[in-house]
Write a protein that holds these residues in place. Structure first.
Motif, PDB file in Angstrom:
ATOM      1  N   VAL B 219       0.847  -1.191   0.000  1.00  0.00           N
ATOM      2  CA  VAL B 219       0.000   0.000   0.000  1.00  0.00           C
ATOM      3  C   VAL B 219       0.888   1.248   0.000  1.00  0.00           C
ATOM      4  CG1 VAL B 219      -1.707   1.285   1.350  1.00  0.00           C
ATOM      5  CG2 VAL B 219      -1.852  -1.203   1.189  1.00  0.00           C
ATOM      6  N   PRO B 220       0.629   2.207  -0.889  1.00  0.00           N
ATOM      7  CA  PRO B 220       1.532   3.357  -1.030  1.00  0.00           C
ATOM      8  C   PRO B 220       1.366   4.404   0.074  1.00  0.00           C
ATOM      9  CG  PRO B 220      -0.275   3.575  -2.568  1.00  0.00           C
ATOM     10  CD  PRO B 220      -0.464   2.250  -1.872  1.00  0.00           C
ATOM     11  N   ILE B 221       1.740   4.030   1.276  1.00  0.00           N
ATOM     12  CA  ILE B 221       1.743   4.989   2.382  1.00  0.00           C
ATOM     13  C   ILE B 221       3.190   5.249   2.745  1.00  0.00           C
ATOM     14  CG2 ILE B 221       1.018   5.446   4.745  1.00  0.00           C
ATOM     15  CD1 ILE B 221      -1.302   3.570   4.368  1.00  0.00           C
ATOM     16  N   GLN B 339     -15.672 -18.330   1.986  1.00  0.00           N
ATOM     17  CA  GLN B 339     -16.125 -16.960   1.762  1.00  0.00           C
ATOM     18  C   GLN B 339     -16.887 -16.436   2.978  1.00  0.00           C
ATOM     19  OE1 GLN B 339     -18.123 -17.205  -2.115  1.00  0.00           O
ATOM     20  NE2 GLN B 339     -16.239 -16.520  -3.117  1.00  0.00           N
ATOM     21  N   GLU B 349     -13.516  -7.451  12.498  1.00  0.00           N
ATOM     22  CA  GLU B 349     -12.764  -6.191  12.339  1.00  0.00           C
ATOM     23  C   GLU B 349     -13.657  -4.979  12.588  1.00  0.00           C
ATOM     24  OE1 GLU B 349      -9.757  -4.911   9.378  1.00  0.00           O
ATOM     25  OE2 GLU B 349     -10.405  -6.706   8.316  1.00  0.00           O
ATOM     26  N   ASN B 350     -14.857  -5.017  12.000  1.00  0.00           N
ATOM     27  CA  ASN B 350     -15.785  -3.905  12.163  1.00  0.00           C
ATOM     28  C   ASN B 350     -16.209  -3.727  13.615  1.00  0.00           C
ATOM     29  OD1 ASN B 350     -16.095  -2.750   9.581  1.00  0.00           O
ATOM     30  ND2 ASN B 350     -17.295  -4.516   8.935  1.00  0.00           N
ATOM     31  N   ALA B 353     -13.410  -2.238  15.576  1.00  0.00           N
ATOM     32  CA  ALA B 353     -13.283  -0.792  15.314  1.00  0.00           C
ATOM     33  C   ALA B 353     -14.376  -0.024  16.060  1.00  0.00           C
ATOM     34  CB  ALA B 353     -13.360  -0.520  13.817  1.00  0.00           C
ATOM     35  N   ASN B 357     -13.672   2.849  18.762  1.00  0.00           N
ATOM     36  CA  ASN B 357     -14.248   4.197  18.681  1.00  0.00           C
ATOM     37  C   ASN B 357     -15.074   4.529  19.925  1.00  0.00           C
ATOM     38  OD1 ASN B 357     -13.088   4.527  16.163  1.00  0.00           O
ATOM     39  ND2 ASN B 357     -14.904   3.770  15.080  1.00  0.00           N
ATOM     40  N   ARG B 451      -3.895   0.723  15.647  1.00  0.00           N
ATOM     41  CA  ARG B 451      -4.780   0.197  14.602  1.00  0.00           C
ATOM     42  C   ARG B 451      -3.999  -0.191  13.345  1.00  0.00           C
ATOM     43  NH1 ARG B 451     -10.579   3.177  15.140  1.00  0.00           N
ATOM     44  NH2 ARG B 451     -10.090   4.642  16.792  1.00  0.00           N
ATOM     45  N   LYS B 452      -4.757  -0.701  12.389  1.00  0.00           N
ATOM     46  CA  LYS B 452      -4.227  -1.069  11.083  1.00  0.00           C
ATOM     47  C   LYS B 452      -3.524   0.137  10.466  1.00  0.00           C
ATOM     48  CE  LYS B 452      -6.904  -2.919   7.332  1.00  0.00           C
ATOM     49  NZ  LYS B 452      -8.074  -3.781   7.051  1.00  0.00           N
ATOM     50  N   PHE B 453      -2.379  -0.087   9.846  1.00  0.00           N
ATOM     51  CA  PHE B 453      -1.630   0.982   9.159  1.00  0.00           C
ATOM     52  C   PHE B 453      -1.202   2.108  10.108  1.00  0.00           C
ATOM     53  CE2 PHE B 453      -4.296  -0.642   5.554  1.00  0.00           C
ATOM     54  CZ  PHE B 453      -3.257  -1.140   4.779  1.00  0.00           C
ATOM     55  N   GLU B 454      -1.011   1.796  11.391  1.00  0.00           N
ATOM     56  CA  GLU B 454      -0.553   2.833  12.319  1.00  0.00           C
ATOM     57  C   GLU B 454       0.818   2.474  12.893  1.00  0.00           C
ATOM     58  OE1 GLU B 454      -4.610   5.001  13.949  1.00  0.00           O
ATOM     59  OE2 GLU B 454      -3.575   3.599  15.287  1.00  0.00           O
TER      60      GLU B 454
END
Lengths: 474, 474
Positions: B219-221, B339, B349-350, B353, B357, B451-454
């Motif tokens: 992922v382009p971060i 699936q 995951e939801n 989150a 929050n 969290r994810k991507f942190e």
């Protein structure tokens, strides 16, 4: 109102009546006008404008159920109440609620809004919210809906979709065929520059709400103005190179389907305009898109149509004819084959990236974006949509694409090309479907394609392309 | 050298010999020292330091094959040649090749480096590169390897992994059991502050090469220094609150496994240190991690062990005893079930989150990170690793976690707690495995989870936690 013994036909009819009732009486066309409309090949332009003032065209859609069943929900009262709320907020606080204060936004009928239905064109989900227990969550809303509302958006309708969302025009038992998408895309056509600004505003505003915090499936990439600026700084207002020129790959046709003459001409218009504006054009010869189309199609059908069949069996409606052969219930794909398919998809992505990078080998600059037709024909004639082949490669790659209008099919310019000998099968069926008289006036577009997660770049480049086309035409 | 008729035992022995040959003669321990080593419960600290000067401890690993088979490859000559190359570059250009100029980096044996083997602990991949046709691509390299090298890194070894990478210590037929990871983690322990800086340097440097351009799965971060700064600006050098305090969730135990007394104490040390530093501590009561563990395990076994079995069947080696019951060949999971499992994962995951929050409902500030044990025991005793339960929830959620050391098990402080009555099964097995004398001196850590991507945030918060622990201890 609903009943378990209600036939799917009756249920669909009830919904159609309900949609029609949602259109205020004074907005409907007379019988005579409807008859006149049925004779038009193009409802936009002078025909529709004869009924409207300029402002109205831009704010609302105006079709009735009979000529243009492009809606699954229309809730004008709800929208007006919301608008009053927003006015009251502005009056009280002296400032808007957010960046989209008062902006009317239509959503397709996949999003959950308020307590309205979400059918996704399945008759079985009338009086329901697709996949949600409406008894328990009557006002369950999609994250995007909540985010847009927090920014001040006004919802007023939900637009139609085809059954399964896998054919190129809305076609289902809720409303029959629709020309709605053509009309909507033409709004964009009329004022594309403004359309880009709107897209940018909406993207930037929605991302400012940090949607990834409520939905972990959203990648936390904020709107990157610097990505737009890095493109914009390389051109002037006419899209002309004013620094390092942009470099474009041109994908003239895929390996299976020759584009119709109007589409060929559209691609040439764009290439010439970009060259004239000082940009660099190279041929785009990536890994065969056919491979991507094949992988993509296998993913679509991997579950043996169990998902689609579950939805249609709620009401007993049949699969629409265009999809019948593909969505018969059958054994799902075995898991190992499915996992192998995933690896094939990743391999295709990798090879495509390698190819993209290789275009920078000589001069140190890989192409910024490539240009291809969104379909092998101009704006689709209902029933003549043969294959998503020109778009599903983009889906598989998750690339960022912006479609934009270029010209219109012209029977004088786009004559039948008898030199091209199509391959047997799809190519021949598509080629034979081109009739200059029927397509005359139909919009021709291209798509600007950037890499995965390069939405800002794709949008900025689409602006450049459009400015260059405009400059070349004047 | 290799032969199709070679037994897996012979092949593994040949590889072990080869690894041993890679260790320069003068670095090996004498028979007497090896015998003395076998009697130690802790090879680090005074024992190993008796052989080394300070600098050497930090630069190289020193174990021989007999006492610490933590390597699958050791290529000192290759590293020295590379170092000479880098010196020559510096001499000629008067500047380093990149941000990691000359930095020795070890990679685990999942990465492809030069023409060395990649076995991932499978005997069948000796003389090969896992999943790659070595005949066709003898020097195929992983993207990360190319990126690190372009920054100036020096590769000198590949560290051992357990067969399947699914047990908590390197254990396979290439090298038996290894205590290597314990030793490596202790290097970090000795100088953790420096370790954080190194992590930051490596992350930042690698991301500066834009790895997403060559690998579309990235992922382009870019490295977001502002995310680190936004944490650092809230504390002083002792980790004390110097603005809005950090808010931590504390996860004291999961629903199935009570942590051993040393781990309980470690968590308390951290909580008290953070409170003393002026930060906010709240209990962390998320959706039951057991659900995540169950979903995660089903994903691991979904293919009916076909992948693992294909790898071991290349040589005929058996599955290691710890995994035998879980990796017998069987029918893969049906696709629809798979699936559905994916949907369950997204749902978890939801919900997680939503919970995260919700911790901001009262004061407007959700927790910045939560703290939990990485395992229900201190650093694992080989063979006593029972479950990845404390880590696999983090895998499923794709959260950003940084493990850091807190204290050591102490038989005087961490006595057996006879008040706790474990549940039958895993909890009891784990609880009964705690023996104060055996664990005495074993490292106890916690993980800081964002969290994810942190990743940047997790790293910055780990610094704060460590500074606060240190300040509390002085």
């Amino acid at each position: 109102m609903s009943s378990n013994t209600e036939s799917w036909q009756a249920k669909a009819q009830r919904k159609r009546d309900q949609i029609l009732q949602g259109i205020p009486e004074q907005w409907r066309l007379s019988r005579a006008d409807l008859d006149r409309a049925a004779l038009q090949s193009d409802l936009t332009g002078s025909f529709i404008q004869s009924f409207l003032d300029q402002e109205t065209i831009e704010i609302t859609s105006l079709e009735t159920n009979e000529i243009n069943p492009c809606l699954h929900e229309l809730f004008i009262e709800y929208a007006l109440d919301r608008a009053k709320e927003l006015d009251a907020f502005f009056e009280k606080h002296g400032k808007p609620t957010g960046a989209l204060h008062g902006l009317p936004i239509s959503l397709k009928d996949q999003f959950h809004v308020g307590d309205f239905d979400t059918t996704m064109a399945y008759v079985g989900w009338i009086d329901g919210k697709l996949g949600i227990d409406k008894e328990k969550s009557p006002v369950f809303e999609s994250d995007l809906v909540k985010e847009l509302r927090s920014l001040g958006a006004v919802f007023y309708c939900k637009t139609a979709l085809p059954q399964t969302v896998l054919v190129g025009f809305p076609y289902g038992h809720l409303n029959g065929r629709s020309q709605g998408l053509t009309f909507i895309s033409l709004l964009a056509w009329r004022n594309n520059q403004q359309h880009h600004w709107r897209l940018e505003l909406v993207f930037r505003s929605v991302l400012s709400t940090k949607p990834w915090l409520s939905d972990p499936a959203v990648v936390p990439i904020p709107w990157r103005t610097e990505e737009l600026e890095s493109i914009r700084s390389r051109v002037n207002a006419k899209g002309q190179s004013a620094g390092r020129p942009l470099k474009f790959g041109f994908f003239w046709r895929n390996s299976t389907l020759e584009p119709h003459p109007p589409v060929r001409r559209g691609l040439k218009i764009v290439a010439e305009a970009l060259q004239r504006a000082g940009h660099i054009i190279v041929d785009w010869n990536p890994p065969d898109h056919k491979v991507a189309e094949h992988i993509h199609a296998q993913f679509l059908y991997a579950d043996g149509a169990h998902d689609v069949q579950a939805h249609i069996s709620r009401s007993g409606e049949p699969i629409i004819p265009n999809l019948k052969s593909r969505f018969g219930l059958r054994e799902p794909m075995p898991l190992l084959q499915y996992q192998d398919l995933t690896m094939q998809g990743l391999d295709f992505e990798n090879r495509y990236a390698d190819y993209w990078n290789s275009t920078g080998t000589e001069d140190g600059h890989a192409v910024d974006a490539f240009i291809m037709a969104p379909a092998p024909h101009a704006a689709v004639i209902p029933g003549k949509y043969l294959t998503p082949g020109y778009t599903e490669v983009i889906n598989l790659l998750n690339y960022s694409a912006v479609a934009l209008p270029v010209t219109r099919a012209d029977k004088a310019l786009d004559v039948v090309d008898t030199d091209y000998i199509p391959s047997e099968g799809l190519d021949k069926r598509n080629w034979d479907a081109y009739e200059p008289d029927i397509y005359h006036g139909a919009p021709v577009g291209v798509q600007v394609v950037a890499r995965k997660f390069e939405e800002e770049k794709a949008l900025a480049i689409a602006e450049v392309v459009q400015a260059a086309i405009r400059a070349a035409q004047t």
